[in-house]
Write an enzyme that holds these catalytic residues in place. Structure first.
Site, PDB file in Angstrom:
ATOM      1  N   ILE A  59      32.049  41.022  33.400  1.00 59.56           N
ATOM      2  CA  ILE A  59      32.835  42.915  32.865  1.00 59.56           C
ATOM      3  C   ILE A  59      33.620  42.233  31.773  1.00 59.56           C
ATOM      4  O   ILE A  59      34.026  40.625  31.953  1.00 59.56           O
ATOM      5  CB  ILE A  59      33.476  42.889  34.113  1.00 59.56           C
ATOM      6  N   ALA A  60      33.590  41.971  31.085  1.00 57.34           N
ATOM      7  CA  ALA A  60      34.353  41.909  29.602  1.00 57.34           C
ATOM      8  C   ALA A  60      35.065  43.811  29.052  1.00 57.34           C
ATOM      9  O   ALA A  60      34.631  44.182  28.728  1.00 57.34           O
ATOM     10  CB  ALA A  60      33.453  41.652  28.210  1.00 57.34           C
ATOM     11  N   GLU A  93      32.300  37.302  42.205  1.00 57.96           N
ATOM     12  CA  GLU A  93      32.516  35.750  41.565  1.00 57.96           C
ATOM     13  C   GLU A  93      33.748  35.838  41.156  1.00 57.96           C
ATOM     14  O   GLU A  93      33.612  36.164  40.168  1.00 57.96           O
ATOM     15  CB  GLU A  93      31.287  34.737  41.493  1.00 57.96           C
ATOM     16  N   ASN A  98      41.257  33.150  37.818  1.00 58.40           N
ATOM     17  CA  ASN A  98      41.809  34.349  36.769  1.00 58.40           C
ATOM     18  C   ASN A  98      42.797  35.532  37.273  1.00 58.40           C
ATOM     19  O   ASN A  98      42.367  36.397  38.170  1.00 58.40           O
ATOM     20  CB  ASN A  98      40.206  34.533  36.699  1.00 58.40           C
ATOM     21  N   TYR A 105      40.614  43.238  41.390  1.00 61.93           N
ATOM     22  CA  TYR A 105      39.520  43.733  41.706  1.00 61.93           C
ATOM     23  C   TYR A 105      40.579  44.490  43.246  1.00 61.93           C
ATOM     24  O   TYR A 105      39.938  44.796  44.304  1.00 61.93           O
ATOM     25  CB  TYR A 105      38.732  42.409  41.763  1.00 61.93           C
TER      26      TYR A 105
END
Length: 143
Positions: A59-60, A93, A98, A105
């Site tokens: 995801i970016a 993962e 991060n 999340y």
């Protein structure tokens, strides 16, 4: 988004600790029937659904557009797309380092399933642990 677009966007937006994905890797994934890609302006989420399990692979979000809900919207769309393909659970993962992704999340309802020691290689040659996160997906209402 084309494989070239995805590779360029990912190279611009991902942290220095994330390995760059090649155009060929994106092309291979997009050609596979189990791949799920969701996009929003300034963001994308990419993964796959196999049987009843989904995996978020990447995801970016453009750094200039972070912390305004775009990443969360893209993640929510990805979850819905996976559920629509029959997935009942989603795994991903994330590096222990991060913090921003971990906060996203957690806010989205993911829980810790396990930890993979020394999973990610850092640019300096070190190793970082990965957290394996899980979320049950809501099956779409057929009516």
């Amino acid at each position: 988004m084309s494989p070239d677009d995805l590779a360029q966007f990912a190279a611009r937006t991902l942290s220095d600790t994330t390995r760059a994905w090649s155009v060929a890797e994106f092309a291979d994934l997009l050609a596979a029937p189990h791949t799920v890609l969701t996009t929003r302006p300034h963001a994308f989420a990419l993964g796959r659904v196999i049987a009843d399990e989904a995996e978020l692979m990447l995801i970016a979000t453009d750094p200039a557009h972070r912390r305004v809900g775009i990443g969360r919207a893209c993640l929510t769309a990805f979850e819905s797309a996976c559920a629509n393909r029959g997935a009942t659970e989603l795994f991903l993962e994330v590096s222990v380092a991060n913090a921003a992704a971990r906060a996203l999340y957690t806010a989205a309802g993911y829980t810790l399933r396990s930890e993979r020691h020394a999973y990610y290689q850092t640019p300096a040659g070190g190793r970082e642990n990965a957290l394996v996160l899980h979320k049950a997906l809501t099956t779409p209402d057929p009516t």
